[in-house]
Design a protein around this motif. Structure first.
Motif, PDB file in Angstrom:
ATOM      1  N   LEU A  65      28.508  42.335  37.552  1.00  0.00           N
ATOM      2  CA  LEU A  65      27.133  42.351  38.041  1.00  0.00           C
ATOM      3  C   LEU A  65      27.057  42.264  39.560  1.00  0.00           C
ATOM      4  CD1 LEU A  65      25.405  40.108  35.379  1.00  0.00           C
ATOM      5  CD2 LEU A  65      25.385  42.598  35.548  1.00  0.00           C
ATOM      6  N   ASP A  66      28.020  41.615  40.180  1.00  0.00           N
ATOM      7  CA  ASP A  66      28.040  41.538  41.637  1.00  0.00           C
ATOM      8  C   ASP A  66      29.311  42.191  42.162  1.00  0.00           C
ATOM      9  OD1 ASP A  66      29.788  39.686  40.641  1.00  0.00           O
ATOM     10  OD2 ASP A  66      29.314  38.139  42.098  1.00  0.00           O
ATOM     11  N   GLY A  67      29.185  42.987  43.180  1.00  0.00           N
ATOM     12  CA  GLY A  67      30.351  43.624  43.765  1.00  0.00           C
ATOM     13  C   GLY A  67      30.440  45.103  43.419  1.00  0.00           C
ATOM     14  N   ALA A  68      31.529  45.692  43.853  1.00  0.00           N
ATOM     15  CA  ALA A  68      31.743  47.133  43.701  1.00  0.00           C
ATOM     16  C   ALA A  68      32.122  47.505  42.274  1.00  0.00           C
ATOM     17  CB  ALA A  68      32.845  47.588  44.648  1.00  0.00           C
ATOM     18  N   LEU A  69      31.860  48.734  41.922  1.00  0.00           N
ATOM     19  CA  LEU A  69      32.347  49.300  40.663  1.00  0.00           C
ATOM     20  C   LEU A  69      33.824  49.620  40.866  1.00  0.00           C
ATOM     21  CD1 LEU A  69      29.404  51.741  39.966  1.00  0.00           C
ATOM     22  CD2 LEU A  69      29.809  49.531  38.888  1.00  0.00           C
ATOM     23  N   ILE A  70      34.650  49.284  39.898  1.00  0.00           N
ATOM     24  CA  ILE A  70      36.091  49.443  40.029  1.00  0.00           C
ATOM     25  C   ILE A  70      36.637  50.269  38.868  1.00  0.00           C
ATOM     26  CG2 ILE A  70      38.316  48.233  40.116  1.00  0.00           C
ATOM     27  CD1 ILE A  70      36.577  47.668  42.551  1.00  0.00           C
ATOM     28  N   ALA A  71      37.465  51.254  39.203  1.00  0.00           N
ATOM     29  CA  ALA A  71      38.189  52.019  38.183  1.00  0.00           C
ATOM     30  C   ALA A  71      39.659  51.609  38.269  1.00  0.00           C
ATOM     31  CB  ALA A  71      38.048  53.514  38.422  1.00  0.00           C
ATOM     32  N   ASN A  72      40.249  51.234  37.147  1.00  0.00           N
ATOM     33  CA  ASN A  72      41.670  50.896  37.077  1.00  0.00           C
ATOM     34  C   ASN A  72      42.408  52.119  36.542  1.00  0.00           C
ATOM     35  OD1 ASN A  72      41.372  48.072  37.814  1.00  0.00           O
ATOM     36  ND2 ASN A  72      40.273  47.913  35.883  1.00  0.00           N
ATOM     37  N   VAL A  73      43.311  52.648  37.356  1.00  0.00           N
ATOM     38  CA  VAL A  73      43.939  53.934  37.068  1.00  0.00           C
ATOM     39  C   VAL A  73      45.451  53.815  37.188  1.00  0.00           C
ATOM     40  CG1 VAL A  73      44.066  56.355  37.775  1.00  0.00           C
ATOM     41  CG2 VAL A  73      41.918  55.108  38.012  1.00  0.00           C
ATOM     42  N   SER A  74      46.179  54.449  36.268  1.00  0.00           N
ATOM     43  CA  SER A  74      47.631  54.518  36.332  1.00  0.00           C
ATOM     44  C   SER A  74      48.056  55.983  36.338  1.00  0.00           C
ATOM     45  CB  SER A  74      48.255  53.798  35.143  1.00  0.00           C
ATOM     46  OG  SER A  74      49.659  53.881  35.199  1.00  0.00           O
ATOM     47  N   LEU A  75      48.823  56.366  37.347  1.00  0.00           N
ATOM     48  CA  LEU A  75      49.318  57.737  37.486  1.00  0.00           C
ATOM     49  C   LEU A  75      50.824  57.757  37.278  1.00  0.00           C
ATOM     50  CD1 LEU A  75      47.640  58.614  40.902  1.00  0.00           C
ATOM     51  CD2 LEU A  75      46.679  58.948  38.635  1.00  0.00           C
ATOM     52  N   LYS A  76      51.321  58.853  36.712  1.00  0.00           N
ATOM     53  CA  LYS A  76      52.761  59.044  36.597  1.00  0.00           C
ATOM     54  C   LYS A  76      53.076  60.483  36.980  1.00  0.00           C
ATOM     55  CE  LYS A  76      53.465  55.739  32.877  1.00  0.00           C
ATOM     56  NZ  LYS A  76      53.921  55.515  31.512  1.00  0.00           N
ATOM     57  N   PRO A  77      54.066  60.687  37.860  1.00  0.00           N
ATOM     58  CA  PRO A  77      54.457  62.054  38.199  1.00  0.00           C
ATOM     59  C   PRO A  77      54.929  62.787  36.948  1.00  0.00           C
ATOM     60  CG  PRO A  77      55.449  60.497  39.723  1.00  0.00           C
ATOM     61  CD  PRO A  77      54.836  59.696  38.614  1.00  0.00           C
ATOM     62  N   THR A  78      54.578  64.058  36.871  1.00  0.00           N
ATOM     63  CA  THR A  78      55.007  64.890  35.758  1.00  0.00           C
ATOM     64  C   THR A  78      55.938  65.970  36.294  1.00  0.00           C
ATOM     65  OG1 THR A  78      53.108  66.343  36.005  1.00  0.00           O
ATOM     66  CG2 THR A  78      52.875  64.502  34.486  1.00  0.00           C
ATOM     67  N   TYR A  79      56.738  66.516  35.428  1.00  0.00           N
ATOM     68  CA  TYR A  79      57.670  67.560  35.827  1.00  0.00           C
ATOM     69  C   TYR A  79      57.260  68.863  35.172  1.00  0.00           C
ATOM     70  CZ  TYR A  79      60.384  63.750  37.664  1.00  0.00           C
ATOM     71  OH  TYR A  79      60.778  62.664  38.389  1.00  0.00           O
TER      72      TYR A  79
END
Length: 94
Positions: A65-79
């Motif tokens: 309710l207070d503060g910024a909206l946060i997205a938690n994201v995990s990236l992995k390099p692909t081949y």
């Protein structure tokens, strides 16, 4: 954002944040995005870092309710056709 099995946070404003929209779209549609992680400005000659196509493996939102909206994201390099590489800006733009 973090490369690898961990997860990192990105603040966003949902109404006009194109990065959030691209990350969410890639996560929901199981598509990859190309990233360039630099140690300086993208237009600064000599900036360097990892250039890789990554999959979005985790995506969640923290909406307090207070503060910024946060997205938690995990990236992995692909081949695939484009392999991860070390990139150095030599002309001012990648």
């Amino acid at each position: 954002m973090e490369l690898g099995p961990g997860c990192n946070s990105v603040a966003y404003h949902y109404a006009d944040d194109s990065l959030f929209a691209k990350l969410l779209d890639a996560f929901l549609n199981d598509t990859n995005l190309e990233f360039l992680f630099l140690d300086g400005e993208v237009t600064a000659q000599g900036s360097q870092g990892l250039r890789a196509v990554c999959g979005i493996f985790k995506f969640s939102r923290d909406e307090q309710l207070d503060g910024a909206l946060i997205a938690n994201v995990s990236l992995k390099p692909t081949y695939g056709a484009v392999k991860p590489s070390w990139f150095i800006v030599t002309t001012g733009t990648p």
